[in-house]
Design a protein around this motif. Structure first.
Motif, PDB file in Angstrom:
ATOM      1  N   THR A  92      50.227 -14.133  24.558  1.00 55.91           N
ATOM      2  CA  THR A  92      49.688 -15.136  23.622  1.00 55.91           C
ATOM      3  C   THR A  92      48.721 -16.084  24.327  1.00 55.91           C
ATOM      4  O   THR A  92      48.705 -17.287  24.067  1.00 55.91           O
ATOM      5  CB  THR A  92      50.811 -15.955  22.935  1.00 55.91           C
ATOM      6  OG1 THR A  92      51.977 -15.153  22.789  1.00 55.91           O
ATOM      7  CG2 THR A  92      50.376 -16.401  21.543  1.00 55.91           C
ATOM      8  N   LYS A 111      46.294  -3.618  24.153  1.00 59.94           N
ATOM      9  CA  LYS A 111      47.447  -3.913  23.304  1.00 59.94           C
ATOM     10  C   LYS A 111      47.032  -3.558  21.876  1.00 59.94           C
ATOM     11  O   LYS A 111      45.889  -3.822  21.485  1.00 59.94           O
ATOM     12  CB  LYS A 111      47.787  -5.387  23.408  1.00 59.94           C
ATOM     13  CG  LYS A 111      48.891  -5.832  22.448  1.00 59.94           C
ATOM     14  CD  LYS A 111      49.459  -7.175  22.862  1.00 59.94           C
ATOM     15  CE  LYS A 111      50.508  -7.646  21.871  1.00 59.94           C
ATOM     16  NZ  LYS A 111      51.351  -8.706  22.417  1.00 59.94           N
ATOM     17  N   THR A 140      52.532  -3.226  19.817  1.00 55.40           N
ATOM     18  CA  THR A 140      53.498  -4.330  19.784  1.00 55.40           C
ATOM     19  C   THR A 140      53.482  -4.931  18.391  1.00 55.40           C
ATOM     20  O   THR A 140      52.406  -5.101  17.795  1.00 55.40           O
ATOM     21  CB  THR A 140      53.104  -5.420  20.798  1.00 55.40           C
ATOM     22  OG1 THR A 140      52.895  -4.819  22.070  1.00 55.40           O
ATOM     23  CG2 THR A 140      54.192  -6.474  20.917  1.00 55.40           C
ATOM     24  N   GLY A 141      54.655  -5.259  17.888  1.00 50.42           N
ATOM     25  CA  GLY A 141      54.759  -5.836  16.539  1.00 50.42           C
ATOM     26  C   GLY A 141      55.473  -4.849  15.631  1.00 50.42           C
ATOM     27  O   GLY A 141      54.916  -3.827  15.264  1.00 50.42           O
ATOM     28  N   GLY A 142      56.737  -5.157  15.342  1.00 51.90           N
ATOM     29  CA  GLY A 142      57.506  -4.302  14.439  1.00 51.90           C
ATOM     30  C   GLY A 142      58.162  -3.119  15.119  1.00 51.90           C
ATOM     31  O   GLY A 142      58.645  -2.206  14.452  1.00 51.90           O
ATOM     32  N   ILE A 143      58.208  -3.120  16.446  1.00 47.17           N
ATOM     33  CA  ILE A 143      58.851  -2.007  17.154  1.00 47.17           C
ATOM     34  C   ILE A 143      60.319  -2.352  17.432  1.00 47.17           C
ATOM     35  O   ILE A 143      60.656  -3.492  17.758  1.00 47.17           O
ATOM     36  CB  ILE A 143      58.075  -1.669  18.441  1.00 47.17           C
ATOM     37  CG1 ILE A 143      56.696  -1.145  18.028  1.00 47.17           C
ATOM     38  CG2 ILE A 143      58.827  -0.645  19.291  1.00 47.17           C
ATOM     39  CD1 ILE A 143      55.813  -0.711  19.144  1.00 47.17           C
ATOM     40  N   GLY A 199      57.697  -5.346  22.618  1.00 45.83           N
ATOM     41  CA  GLY A 199      58.543  -5.840  21.531  1.00 45.83           C
ATOM     42  C   GLY A 199      59.443  -6.970  21.958  1.00 45.83           C
ATOM     43  O   GLY A 199      59.643  -7.201  23.158  1.00 45.83           O
ATOM     44  N   SER A 200      59.966  -7.638  20.946  1.00 51.31           N
ATOM     45  CA  SER A 200      60.894  -8.738  21.220  1.00 51.31           C
ATOM     46  C   SER A 200      62.320  -8.373  20.852  1.00 51.31           C
ATOM     47  O   SER A 200      63.222  -9.182  21.023  1.00 51.31           O
ATOM     48  CB  SER A 200      60.458  -9.989  20.436  1.00 51.31           C
ATOM     49  OG  SER A 200      60.575  -9.744  19.048  1.00 51.31           O
ATOM     50  N   GLU A 227      56.465  -9.909  29.490  1.00 46.11           N
ATOM     51  CA  GLU A 227      55.296 -10.609  28.948  1.00 46.11           C
ATOM     52  C   GLU A 227      55.815 -11.944  28.415  1.00 46.11           C
ATOM     53  O   GLU A 227      56.471 -11.994  27.390  1.00 46.11           O
ATOM     54  CB  GLU A 227      54.652  -9.780  27.826  1.00 46.11           C
ATOM     55  CG  GLU A 227      53.475 -10.476  27.159  1.00 46.11           C
ATOM     56  CD  GLU A 227      52.942  -9.693  25.949  1.00 46.11           C
ATOM     57  OE1 GLU A 227      53.034  -8.446  25.926  1.00 46.11           O
ATOM     58  OE2 GLU A 227      52.450 -10.345  25.011  1.00 46.11           O
ATOM     59  N   ARG A 233      53.503 -19.101  23.663  1.00 44.19           N
ATOM     60  CA  ARG A 233      53.937 -19.753  22.422  1.00 44.19           C
ATOM     61  C   ARG A 233      54.930 -20.867  22.726  1.00 44.19           C
ATOM     62  O   ARG A 233      55.137 -21.752  21.917  1.00 44.19           O
ATOM     63  CB  ARG A 233      54.577 -18.718  21.490  1.00 44.19           C
ATOM     64  CG  ARG A 233      53.549 -18.008  20.640  1.00 44.19           C
ATOM     65  CD  ARG A 233      54.213 -17.061  19.692  1.00 44.19           C
ATOM     66  NE  ARG A 233      54.567 -15.817  20.338  1.00 44.19           N
ATOM     67  CZ  ARG A 233      55.514 -14.995  19.913  1.00 44.19           C
ATOM     68  NH1 ARG A 233      56.207 -15.306  18.841  1.00 44.19           N
ATOM     69  NH2 ARG A 233      55.750 -13.868  20.535  1.00 44.19           N
ATOM     70  N   PHE A 276      47.969  -4.613  18.374  1.00 44.90           N
ATOM     71  CA  PHE A 276      48.780  -5.665  17.749  1.00 44.90           C
ATOM     72  C   PHE A 276      48.146  -6.173  16.466  1.00 44.90           C
ATOM     73  O   PHE A 276      46.933  -6.432  16.454  1.00 44.90           O
ATOM     74  CB  PHE A 276      48.944  -6.832  18.730  1.00 44.90           C
ATOM     75  CG  PHE A 276      49.630  -8.018  18.115  1.00 44.90           C
ATOM     76  CD1 PHE A 276      50.998  -8.020  17.911  1.00 44.90           C
ATOM     77  CD2 PHE A 276      48.899  -9.123  17.698  1.00 44.90           C
ATOM     78  CE1 PHE A 276      51.626  -9.111  17.313  1.00 44.90           C
ATOM     79  CE2 PHE A 276      49.521 -10.215  17.106  1.00 44.90           C
ATOM     80  CZ  PHE A 276      50.882 -10.204  16.922  1.00 44.90           C
ATOM     81  N   PRO A 323      46.418 -11.953  21.867  1.00 41.01           N
ATOM     82  CA  PRO A 323      46.739 -11.333  20.574  1.00 41.01           C
ATOM     83  C   PRO A 323      45.537 -10.606  19.973  1.00 41.01           C
ATOM     84  O   PRO A 323      45.697  -9.619  19.262  1.00 41.01           O
ATOM     85  CB  PRO A 323      47.155 -12.507  19.690  1.00 41.01           C
ATOM     86  CG  PRO A 323      47.229 -13.706  20.569  1.00 41.01           C
ATOM     87  CD  PRO A 323      46.531 -13.407  21.853  1.00 41.01           C
ATOM     88  N   VAL A 340      58.539  -8.792  25.070  1.00 37.36           N
ATOM     89  CA  VAL A 340      57.684  -9.942  24.731  1.00 37.36           C
ATOM     90  C   VAL A 340      58.611 -11.143  24.527  1.00 37.36           C
ATOM     91  O   VAL A 340      59.421 -11.169  23.609  1.00 37.36           O
ATOM     92  CB  VAL A 340      56.849  -9.668  23.472  1.00 37.36           C
ATOM     93  CG1 VAL A 340      55.975 -10.870  23.147  1.00 37.36           C
ATOM     94  CG2 VAL A 340      55.980  -8.427  23.671  1.00 37.36           C
ATOM     95  N   THR A 397      55.317 -15.342  26.751  1.00 37.18           N
ATOM     96  CA  THR A 397      54.262 -15.846  25.865  1.00 37.18           C
ATOM     97  C   THR A 397      54.052 -17.351  25.994  1.00 37.18           C
ATOM     98  O   THR A 397      55.001 -18.128  26.169  1.00 37.18           O
ATOM     99  CB  THR A 397      54.560 -15.525  24.384  1.00 37.18           C
ATOM    100  OG1 THR A 397      55.707 -16.258  23.969  1.00 37.18           O
ATOM    101  CG2 THR A 397      54.761 -14.049  24.176  1.00 37.18           C
TER     102      THR A 397
HETATM  103  O1  LIG Z   1      52.498 -13.708  20.701  1.00 36.75           O
HETATM  104  C1  LIG Z   1      51.803 -12.729  20.932  1.00 36.75           C
HETATM  105  O2  LIG Z   1      50.787 -12.718  21.595  1.00 36.75           O
HETATM  106  C2  LIG Z   1      52.216 -11.485  20.429  1.00 36.75           C
HETATM  107  O3  LIG Z   1      51.716 -10.514  20.861  1.00 36.75           O
HETATM  108  C3  LIG Z   1      53.245 -11.436  19.421  1.00 36.75           C
HETATM  109  C4  LIG Z   1      54.321 -10.487  19.837  1.00 36.75           C
HETATM  110  O4  LIG Z   1      53.781  -9.378  20.480  1.00 36.75           O
HETATM  111  C5  LIG Z   1      55.044 -10.061  18.659  1.00 36.75           C
HETATM  112  O5  LIG Z   1      55.566 -11.176  18.026  1.00 36.75           O
HETATM  113  C6  LIG Z   1      56.149  -9.140  19.004  1.00 36.75           C
HETATM  114  O6  LIG Z   1      56.456  -8.504  17.848  1.00 36.75           O
HETATM  115  P1  LIG Z   1      57.942  -8.189  17.474  1.00 36.75           P
HETATM  116  O7  LIG Z   1      58.451  -7.250  18.515  1.00 36.75           O
HETATM  117  O8  LIG Z   1      57.845  -7.575  16.128  1.00 36.75           O
HETATM  118  O9  LIG Z   1      58.652  -9.499  17.490  1.00 36.75           O
END
Ligand SMILES: O=C(O)C(=O)C[C@H](O)[C@H](O)COP(=O)(O)O
Length: 214
Positions: free
Chosen positions: A70, A130, A158-161, A180-181, A42, A46, A132, A91, A16, A44
């Motif tokens: 996003t 997803k 996704t998120g916290g991985i 993940g990022s 992916e 953002r 999330f 999201p 991500v 984003t």
């Molecule tokens: O912007 C979006 O649409 C998202 O889905 C957010 C990302 O998926 C998370 O920010 C990734 O999470 P981390 O791997 O914990 O950084």
């Protein structure tokens, strides 16, 4: 599952990405991911240059699966598709965007974490969601609990991985891939640390492979 969903599942991880400088970084980043065995991104919305980054990656590496993340509006779906995006990630579960993606024929992975989200996705006939934000919403325990009433879905948490908990997710058949990022952090990208990104991708692919076989 359709071809895009199958490809995402076979790769196993989905970086991500937030790119502040697409002209400089999009193509070398795409190469770093491909070299690491992760030919998917992916990108984003953002960051302002998301569509530009998608186009640059897609043009340089047509075999790579490049999607938009996003995505909050149908205008952004149009923008992403015009740039060459092959999938859309939102999201949250927005029925308007899901309906629009189905109408125009682009793959949609909506963010879902609740029974209501899943039920909405069921009505649309989706197969891969997803999940999330994964860790913050209850992690793999919640994903498994959701599978009881909704066994028809596979999810992309996704998120916290990170490399530390990747295997805990990937070993479960309900997981299509993990997003993940951690392998494409701002530090790594801004620092042009392409070899490190490739290395993190290779490690991720290895972890997923072992988790699935184990
Ligand atoms: O912007 C979006 O649409 C998202 O889905 C957010 C990302 O998926 C998370 O920010 C990734 O999470 P981390 O791997 O914990 O950084």
């Amino acid at each position: 599952m359709n071809e895009i969903e199958k490809k995402v599942q076979s790769i196993g991880v989905v970086p991500v990405i937030k790119l502040n400088n697409p002209d400089r970084d999009a193509v070398p980043l795409a190469k770093a991911l491909i070299d690491g065995g992760v030919p998917v991104a992916e990108v984003t919305f953002r960051a302002a240059g998301a569509a530009k980054a998608i186009k640059a990656m897609h043009d340089a590496y047509p075999e790579m699966l490049v999607g938009a993340g996003t995505v909050l509006t149908t205008d952004q779906v149009d923008e992403a598709m015009a740039a060459g995006a092959q999938f859309i990630v939102t999201p949250g579960m927005d029925p308007e965007i899901v309906a629009y993606c189905k109408k125009v024929g682009v793959q949609i992975f909506p963010g879902c974490t609740t029974p209501t989200d899943y039920h909405t996705a069921y009505k649309f006939g989706l197969e891969v969601l997803k999940f999330f934000p994964a860790e913050q919403s209850g992690g793999i325990a919640k994903i498994k609990a959701m599978s009881a009433p909704f066994p028809m879905f596979k999810v992309m948490p996704t998120g916290g991985i990170s490399l530390k908990n990747l295997a805990d997710y990937a070993k479960n058949p309900v997981i299509a891939a993990c997003g993940g990022s951690y392998m494409v952090t701002a530090d790594l990208i801004e620092g042009g640390k392409w070899d490190e990104i490739t290395d993190l991708c290779k490690k991720s692919v290895e972890i997923v492979k072992e988790a699935r076989n184990g």
